[in-house]
Scaffold this motif. Structure first.
Motif, PDB file in Angstrom:
ATOM      1  N   THR A  27       0.834  -1.193   0.000  1.00 15.79           N
ATOM      2  CA  THR A  27       0.000   0.000   0.000  1.00 15.79           C
ATOM      3  C   THR A  27       0.873   1.249   0.000  1.00 15.79           C
ATOM      4  O   THR A  27       2.048   1.194   0.368  1.00 15.79           O
ATOM      5  N   VAL A  33      -3.874   3.645  -1.755  1.00 12.88           N
ATOM      6  CA  VAL A  33      -3.653   2.851  -2.958  1.00 12.88           C
ATOM      7  C   VAL A  33      -3.073   1.508  -2.529  1.00 12.88           C
ATOM      8  O   VAL A  33      -2.149   1.452  -1.718  1.00 12.88           O
ATOM      9  N   THR A  34      -3.642   0.432  -3.063  1.00  7.60           N
ATOM     10  CA  THR A  34      -3.124  -0.917  -2.813  1.00  7.60           C
ATOM     11  C   THR A  34      -2.853  -1.576  -4.153  1.00  7.60           C
ATOM     12  O   THR A  34      -3.703  -1.557  -5.051  1.00  7.60           O
ATOM     13  N   ALA A  35      -1.676  -2.169  -4.281  1.00  2.55           N
ATOM     14  CA  ALA A  35      -1.307  -2.893  -5.495  1.00  2.55           C
ATOM     15  C   ALA A  35      -1.058  -4.355  -5.127  1.00  2.55           C
ATOM     16  O   ALA A  35      -0.416  -4.644  -4.120  1.00  2.55           O
ATOM     17  N   LEU A  46      -5.421  -3.371  -8.582  1.00  2.21           N
ATOM     18  CA  LEU A  46      -5.093  -2.039  -8.104  1.00  2.21           C
ATOM     19  C   LEU A  46      -6.358  -1.456  -7.492  1.00  2.21           C
ATOM     20  O   LEU A  46      -7.389  -1.385  -8.146  1.00  2.21           O
ATOM     21  N   THR A  47      -6.272  -1.094  -6.221  1.00  2.00           N
ATOM     22  CA  THR A  47      -7.423  -0.535  -5.514  1.00  2.00           C
ATOM     23  C   THR A  47      -7.090   0.890  -5.108  1.00  2.00           C
ATOM     24  O   THR A  47      -6.026   1.143  -4.542  1.00  2.00           O
ATOM     25  N   ILE A  48      -8.019   1.804  -5.401  1.00  2.00           N
ATOM     26  CA  ILE A  48      -7.846   3.214  -5.064  1.00  2.00           C
ATOM     27  C   ILE A  48      -9.050   3.643  -4.234  1.00  2.00           C
ATOM     28  O   ILE A  48     -10.197   3.428  -4.635  1.00  2.00           O
ATOM     29  N   LEU A  61      -2.016  11.016  -7.052  1.00  2.00           N
ATOM     30  CA  LEU A  61      -2.542   9.660  -7.152  1.00  2.00           C
ATOM     31  C   LEU A  61      -1.622   8.785  -8.002  1.00  2.00           C
ATOM     32  O   LEU A  61      -1.334   7.641  -7.648  1.00  2.00           O
ATOM     33  N   GLN A  62      -1.144   9.322  -9.091  1.00  2.00           N
ATOM     34  CA  GLN A  62      -0.220   8.576  -9.943  1.00  2.00           C
ATOM     35  C   GLN A  62       1.052   8.218  -9.178  1.00  2.00           C
ATOM     36  O   GLN A  62       1.555   7.096  -9.278  1.00  2.00           O
ATOM     37  N   ILE A  65       0.342   5.334  -6.817  1.00  2.00           N
ATOM     38  CA  ILE A  65       0.228   4.072  -7.544  1.00  2.00           C
ATOM     39  C   ILE A  65       1.612   3.520  -7.861  1.00  2.00           C
ATOM     40  O   ILE A  65       1.901   2.341  -7.630  1.00  2.00           O
ATOM     41  N   ALA A  68       3.176   2.113  -4.649  1.00  2.00           N
ATOM     42  CA  ALA A  68       2.607   0.842  -4.209  1.00  2.00           C
ATOM     43  C   ALA A  68       3.075  -0.314  -5.093  1.00  2.00           C
ATOM     44  O   ALA A  68       3.453  -1.377  -4.596  1.00  2.00           O
ATOM     45  N   VAL A  69       3.070  -0.113  -6.393  1.00  2.00           N
ATOM     46  CA  VAL A  69       3.508  -1.173  -7.308  1.00  2.00           C
ATOM     47  C   VAL A  69       4.990  -1.473  -7.092  1.00  2.00           C
ATOM     48  O   VAL A  69       5.395  -2.640  -7.023  1.00  2.00           O
TER      49      VAL A  69
END
Length: 96
Positions: A27, A33-35, A46-48, A61-62, A65, A68-69
């Motif tokens: 996260t 954000v969770t990847a 991918l959860t936002i 937000l980007q 992401i 998290a990834v």
């Protein structure tokens, strides 16, 4: 000796296959954000948090992401290093 090396090679291949079947989750932004990434390094989910989707905050937000990834991918690298270390731990450097 050759049979021992072939056995070790098969064990390493089996370990790589095991890792490929695992999933890793990370996260960013305090859970915003969770990847979820598979062991074969594919982004699976991918959860936002919908509350953070603001047209004026897209850049933030980007970045979350990406963070998290990358954390999930780092977990795969660590799991691979840990698992493969059991095979390579006793081997010395290759000499010509």
């Amino acid at each position: 000796m050759l049979q021992e090396l072939q056995s070790l090679q098969q064990e390493m291949l089996d370990a790589q296959a095991e890792i490929a079947e695992l999933t890793f989750s990370a996260t960013a932004g305090g859970g915003i954000v969770t990847a979820v990434v598979s062991g074969d390094r594919q982004l699976r989910e991918l959860t936002i948090d919908p509350e953070v989707v603001d047209p004026e905050e897209v850049e933030m937000l980007q970045d979350l992401i990406v963070a998290a990834v990358n954390q999930a991918l780092a977990q795969i690298d660590q799991a691979t290093a840990d698992r493969m270390g059991s095979f390579t731990g006793g081997l010395g450097p290759v000499q010509d």
